[in-house]
Motif scaffolding. Structure first.
Motif, PDB file in Angstrom:
ATOM      1  N   THR A 154       0.830  -1.202   0.000  1.00 55.46           N
ATOM      2  CA  THR A 154       0.000   0.000   0.000  1.00 55.46           C
ATOM      3  C   THR A 154       0.864   1.252   0.000  1.00 55.46           C
ATOM      4  O   THR A 154       1.855   1.330   0.710  1.00 55.46           O
ATOM      5  CB  THR A 154      -0.924   0.011   1.233  1.00 55.46           C
ATOM      6  OG1 THR A 154      -1.673  -1.190   1.246  1.00 55.46           O
ATOM      7  CG2 THR A 154      -1.864   1.191   1.203  1.00 55.46           C
ATOM      8  N   ARG A 155       0.459   2.223  -0.811  1.00 59.96           N
ATOM      9  CA  ARG A 155       1.182   3.484  -0.914  1.00 59.96           C
ATOM     10  C   ARG A 155       0.226   4.641  -0.697  1.00 59.96           C
ATOM     11  O   ARG A 155      -0.921   4.609  -1.121  1.00 59.96           O
ATOM     12  CB  ARG A 155       1.834   3.651  -2.291  1.00 59.96           C
ATOM     13  CG  ARG A 155       2.914   2.628  -2.560  1.00 59.96           C
ATOM     14  CD  ARG A 155       4.129   2.904  -1.688  1.00 59.96           C
ATOM     15  NE  ARG A 155       5.063   1.805  -1.752  1.00 59.96           N
ATOM     16  CZ  ARG A 155       5.395   1.046  -0.729  1.00 59.96           C
ATOM     17  NH1 ARG A 155       4.853   1.236   0.436  1.00 59.96           N
ATOM     18  NH2 ARG A 155       6.259   0.080  -0.852  1.00 59.96           N
ATOM     19  N   ILE A 156       0.728   5.707  -0.062  1.00 58.88           N
ATOM     20  CA  ILE A 156      -0.054   6.923   0.135  1.00 58.88           C
ATOM     21  C   ILE A 156       0.627   8.036  -0.648  1.00 58.88           C
ATOM     22  O   ILE A 156       1.838   8.240  -0.522  1.00 58.88           O
ATOM     23  CB  ILE A 156      -0.122   7.312   1.622  1.00 58.88           C
ATOM     24  CG1 ILE A 156      -0.817   6.219   2.416  1.00 58.88           C
ATOM     25  CG2 ILE A 156      -0.856   8.631   1.796  1.00 58.88           C
ATOM     26  CD1 ILE A 156      -0.826   6.458   3.903  1.00 58.88           C
ATOM     27  N   THR A 157      -0.142   8.723  -1.457  1.00 55.06           N
ATOM     28  CA  THR A 157       0.393   9.855  -2.206  1.00 55.06           C
ATOM     29  C   THR A 157      -0.411  11.102  -1.846  1.00 55.06           C
ATOM     30  O   THR A 157      -1.600  11.025  -1.555  1.00 55.06           O
ATOM     31  CB  THR A 157       0.330   9.630  -3.718  1.00 55.06           C
ATOM     32  OG1 THR A 157      -1.030   9.402  -4.097  1.00 55.06           O
ATOM     33  CG2 THR A 157       1.181   8.459  -4.130  1.00 55.06           C
ATOM     34  N   SER A 158       0.257  12.236  -1.877  1.00 51.79           N
ATOM     35  CA  SER A 158      -0.418  13.502  -1.629  1.00 51.79           C
ATOM     36  C   SER A 158      -0.065  14.455  -2.756  1.00 51.79           C
ATOM     37  O   SER A 158       1.044  14.427  -3.291  1.00 51.79           O
ATOM     38  CB  SER A 158       0.005  14.089  -0.284  1.00 51.79           C
ATOM     39  OG  SER A 158       1.384  14.346  -0.288  1.00 51.79           O
ATOM     40  N   LYS A 159      -1.041  15.288  -3.113  1.00 52.22           N
ATOM     41  CA  LYS A 159      -0.836  16.239  -4.204  1.00 52.22           C
ATOM     42  C   LYS A 159      -1.470  17.558  -3.802  1.00 52.22           C
ATOM     43  O   LYS A 159      -2.638  17.598  -3.405  1.00 52.22           O
ATOM     44  CB  LYS A 159      -1.465  15.711  -5.487  1.00 52.22           C
ATOM     45  CG  LYS A 159      -1.241  16.617  -6.689  1.00 52.22           C
ATOM     46  CD  LYS A 159      -1.647  15.966  -7.983  1.00 52.22           C
ATOM     47  CE  LYS A 159      -3.146  15.848  -8.088  1.00 52.22           C
ATOM     48  NZ  LYS A 159      -3.589  15.489  -9.421  1.00 52.22           N
ATOM     49  N   TYR A 160      -0.709  18.622  -3.886  1.00 54.30           N
ATOM     50  CA  TYR A 160      -1.191  19.958  -3.553  1.00 54.30           C
ATOM     51  C   TYR A 160      -1.121  20.796  -4.812  1.00 54.30           C
ATOM     52  O   TYR A 160      -0.051  20.948  -5.396  1.00 54.30           O
ATOM     53  CB  TYR A 160      -0.314  20.562  -2.447  1.00 54.30           C
ATOM     54  CG  TYR A 160      -0.844  21.847  -1.884  1.00 54.30           C
ATOM     55  CD1 TYR A 160      -1.917  21.852  -1.014  1.00 54.30           C
ATOM     56  CD2 TYR A 160      -0.277  23.063  -2.223  1.00 54.30           C
ATOM     57  CE1 TYR A 160      -2.412  23.029  -0.485  1.00 54.30           C
ATOM     58  CE2 TYR A 160      -0.756  24.245  -1.702  1.00 54.30           C
ATOM     59  CZ  TYR A 160      -1.819  24.219  -0.831  1.00 54.30           C
ATOM     60  OH  TYR A 160      -2.312  25.385  -0.307  1.00 54.30           O
ATOM     61  N   THR A 161      -2.249  21.311  -5.257  1.00 59.13           N
ATOM     62  CA  THR A 161      -2.282  22.117  -6.478  1.00 59.13           C
ATOM     63  C   THR A 161      -2.882  23.484  -6.170  1.00 59.13           C
ATOM     64  O   THR A 161      -3.820  23.608  -5.391  1.00 59.13           O
ATOM     65  CB  THR A 161      -3.110  21.451  -7.583  1.00 59.13           C
ATOM     66  OG1 THR A 161      -4.415  21.162  -7.072  1.00 59.13           O
ATOM     67  CG2 THR A 161      -2.469  20.179  -8.068  1.00 59.13           C
ATOM     68  N   VAL A 162      -2.311  24.481  -6.806  1.00 60.75           N
ATOM     69  CA  VAL A 162      -2.806  25.850  -6.696  1.00 60.75           C
ATOM     70  C   VAL A 162      -3.186  26.288  -8.100  1.00 60.75           C
ATOM     71  O   VAL A 162      -2.348  26.342  -8.992  1.00 60.75           O
ATOM     72  CB  VAL A 162      -1.729  26.789  -6.107  1.00 60.75           C
ATOM     73  CG1 VAL A 162      -2.254  28.204  -5.994  1.00 60.75           C
ATOM     74  CG2 VAL A 162      -1.270  26.274  -4.772  1.00 60.75           C
ATOM     75  N   LEU A 163      -4.468  26.566  -8.289  1.00 63.76           N
ATOM     76  CA  LEU A 163      -4.969  26.925  -9.609  1.00 63.76           C
ATOM     77  C   LEU A 163      -5.544  28.331  -9.609  1.00 63.76           C
ATOM     78  O   LEU A 163      -6.335  28.684  -8.740  1.00 63.76           O
ATOM     79  CB  LEU A 163      -6.069  25.951 -10.041  1.00 63.76           C
ATOM     80  CG  LEU A 163      -5.670  24.488 -10.162  1.00 63.76           C
ATOM     81  CD1 LEU A 163      -6.902  23.641 -10.435  1.00 63.76           C
ATOM     82  CD2 LEU A 163      -4.667  24.315 -11.271  1.00 63.76           C
ATOM     83  N   LYS A 164      -5.162  29.110 -10.588  1.00 62.73           N
ATOM     84  CA  LYS A 164      -5.779  30.404 -10.792  1.00 62.73           C
ATOM     85  C   LYS A 164      -6.989  30.152 -11.677  1.00 62.73           C
ATOM     86  O   LYS A 164      -6.889  29.493 -12.705  1.00 62.73           O
ATOM     87  CB  LYS A 164      -4.807  31.366 -11.444  1.00 62.73           C
ATOM     88  CG  LYS A 164      -5.362  32.751 -11.577  1.00 62.73           C
ATOM     89  CD  LYS A 164      -4.330  33.721 -12.031  1.00 62.73           C
ATOM     90  CE  LYS A 164      -5.045  35.008 -12.323  1.00 62.73           C
ATOM     91  NZ  LYS A 164      -4.580  36.121 -11.674  1.00 62.73           N
ATOM     92  N   PRO A 165      -8.160  30.649 -11.290  1.00 66.79           N
ATOM     93  CA  PRO A 165      -9.371  30.336 -12.055  1.00 66.79           C
ATOM     94  C   PRO A 165      -9.363  30.964 -13.437  1.00 66.79           C
ATOM     95  O   PRO A 165      -8.839  32.056 -13.646  1.00 66.79           O
ATOM     96  CB  PRO A 165     -10.489  30.912 -11.196  1.00 66.79           C
ATOM     97  CG  PRO A 165      -9.844  31.954 -10.366  1.00 66.79           C
ATOM     98  CD  PRO A 165      -8.435  31.509 -10.157  1.00 66.79           C
ATOM     99  N   SER A 166      -9.975  30.248 -14.383  1.00 65.61           N
ATOM    100  CA  SER A 166     -10.089  30.756 -15.740  1.00 65.61           C
ATOM    101  C   SER A 166     -11.221  31.783 -15.786  1.00 65.61           C
ATOM    102  O   SER A 166     -11.984  31.960 -14.835  1.00 65.61           O
ATOM    103  CB  SER A 166     -10.371  29.608 -16.704  1.00 65.61           C
ATOM    104  OG  SER A 166     -11.609  29.011 -16.379  1.00 65.61           O
TER     105      SER A 166
END
Length: 167
Positions: free
Chosen positions: A25-37
């Motif tokens: 089992t693996r745990i991944t994390s992803k943090y994204t910062v999006l400027k809205p269109s």
């Protein structure tokens, strides 16, 4: 690949999955910062206008939702627990900044299970210095460290000053 509704539900399910299969089992994390269109900004403005036009429900006792800027940057934090052997995938996504810190600290506890380490004891009533050796004091008041007597501090404040180096 379902998204779980609460972070506690994700933590409990991930903990069970890690206990069942800690090696795969693996745990991944992803943090994204999006400027809205531009289209997202228009949708947010339209939604805000629609909410403002609605009459307030008097039966609710909660506070009104915070007014957000339609041009505000959106940040998301996604946690995914995946086991390739069983094909189980657990996901949780949040946009709340306060929750990100709690989730990152919970990753440490889940990592202990992945590494097959014992659970950390979080008993606040236990003494904090358990297992730490303290120096022994003679009847004369001297502290013995490593066989060399060191005089105990008497609190007179008349110690030597440290010499400054040449400039």
């Amino acid at each position: 690949m379902p998204y779980l509704k609460t972070s506690t539900e994700w933590y409990e399910q991930s903990s069970l999955l890690l206990k069942a299969r800690p090696t795969s089992t693996r745990i991944t994390s992803k943090y994204t910062v999006l400027k809205p269109s531009a289209s997202k900004i228009k949708k947010r403005e339209k939604y805000a206008a629609k909410q403002a036009a609605k009459p307030a429900d008097k039966s609710r006792t909660s506070s009104p939702p915070p007014q957000s800027n339609p041009e505000e940057v959106t940040a998301t934090f996604v946690l995914k627990t995946y086991d390739p052997v069983s094909g189980t995938c657990l996901q949780y996504e949040t946009t709340k900044a306060a929750e990100v810190g709690r989730l990152v600290s919970s990753l440490g506890r889940l990592g202990r299970e992945m590494a097959a380490l014992p659970e950390a004891i979080e008993d606040l009533s236990a003494p904090q210095d358990a297992g730490v050796a303290t120096p022994k004091v003679d009847e004369q008041g001297d502290v013995k460290m490593g066989g060399v007597p060191v005089p105990a501090a008497t609190g007179t404040g008349g110690g030597k000053k440290k010499k400054k180096g040449k400039k």
